[in-house]
Scaffold this active site. Sequence first.
Site, short mmCIF file in Angstrom:
data_model
loop_
_atom_site.label_atom_id
_atom_site.label_comp_id
_atom_site.label_asym_id
_atom_site.label_seq_id
_atom_site.Cartn_x
_atom_site.Cartn_y
_atom_site.Cartn_z
N THR A 1 12.77 22.67 125.48
CA THR A 1 11.99 21.56 124.77
C THR A 1 11.23 20.25 125.83
OG1 THR A 1 11.78 22.79 122.72
CG2 THR A 1 10.76 21.32 122.75
N LEU B 1 15.36 18.22 120.35
CA LEU B 1 14.21 18.53 121.01
C LEU B 1 15.40 19.45 121.22
CD1 LEU B 1 11.94 16.62 122.25
CD2 LEU B 1 11.50 18.07 120.27
N ASP B 2 15.24 20.84 121.82
CA ASP B 2 15.88 21.98 121.61
C ASP B 2 15.81 21.99 123.52
OD1 ASP B 2 16.05 23.91 119.96
OD2 ASP B 2 14.48 24.93 120.09
N LYS B 3 17.15 21.63 124.34
CA LYS B 3 17.53 21.45 125.91
C LYS B 3 15.57 22.19 126.59
CE LYS B 3 19.64 23.76 130.17
NZ LYS B 3 20.32 24.38 130.71
N ARG C 1 8.95 28.24 117.20
CA ARG C 1 9.74 29.08 117.70
C ARG C 1 10.11 30.59 116.74
NH1 ARG C 1 14.73 27.58 121.74
NH2 ARG C 1 14.66 29.69 122.50
#
Length: 325
Positions: free
Chosen positions: A143, A139-141, A238
Amino acid sequence: MSSDNRITASFVVPPELSDRRLDQAAAELMPEHSRSRIQSWIKAGALTVNGRVCKPRDKVMLDDRLSLEAEPEAQVTWEAEEIELDIVYEDEHLLVINKPAGLVVHPAAGHAAGTLVNAVLSHAPEVENLPRAGIVHRLDKDTSGIMVVARSLIAHTSLVEQLQDRTMGREYEAVVVGTLTGGGTVDAPIGRHPRERKKMAVVASGKPAVTHYRLVERFAAHTHVRCKLESGRTHQIRVHMAHIKHPLVGDPVYGGRMRLPKGATDELRDALAEFRRQALHARQLTLEHPETGEIMSWEVPLPEDMVGLLEALRTHVKEMENNEF
């Protein structure tokens, strides 16, 4: 496949990887392993082509069989750190975590410590013997939400296969700019942005990517949606939502300027201005248990910041309705 004490795998070269270097093709077929580790396996004779030992730069052809048989070894050099984890489920094979926004998953330049991997190494030291410390998806930082970490080679192999076969179910919640009139699907390949290398974009040369979305709630100038992934490309939701002109609220990379609905109150203006991350939360995860074969599913609630954002959008709609009378 992997046994308890060896890493084994077998692949047939597909058309799109024909005539590529062995190390490049293997990296595409085994994305869970680093390029340097794949090259070391090739040089050691652990990764062969049609039973023959080759060099990393040798070309592979259509229908060649790549076979891997290697001994497990410590594959990470990151430090264990005692960082609190919100553990949703764990057993000897799986660790399911509710990741907060702001927590980086992997150590990297600028984030050598204080990451999810550092925390997992402290909680489950055995993951040091697994590729990428058991991380099979990220997961992105910024998110938030649910993700799974493998604790055994059996689990690692199974989870990677489920991701590649698209049988692992992942559902996200997002708040996007603009009012959508219905659900839909974005089927558009994603790759590196042609000019800004730190960004991803929809590009013809990208990898296939499919995102399904459906409406949860519509506001004056925003929409709460649920997204389901068929693929797992970097920044996929995104990029896809921005591609259809409905970027995520607060997205610092793909969101553009903040947009306010007509008649926005100071409260709503503040709520949108203060939401400084992409409004994206990994809500639900469904997978097949690597040992028992049981279908398991977990769900985590929206974090407080997204709950507050939705309340502000909802309150604005109610105020607009009241002003009409």
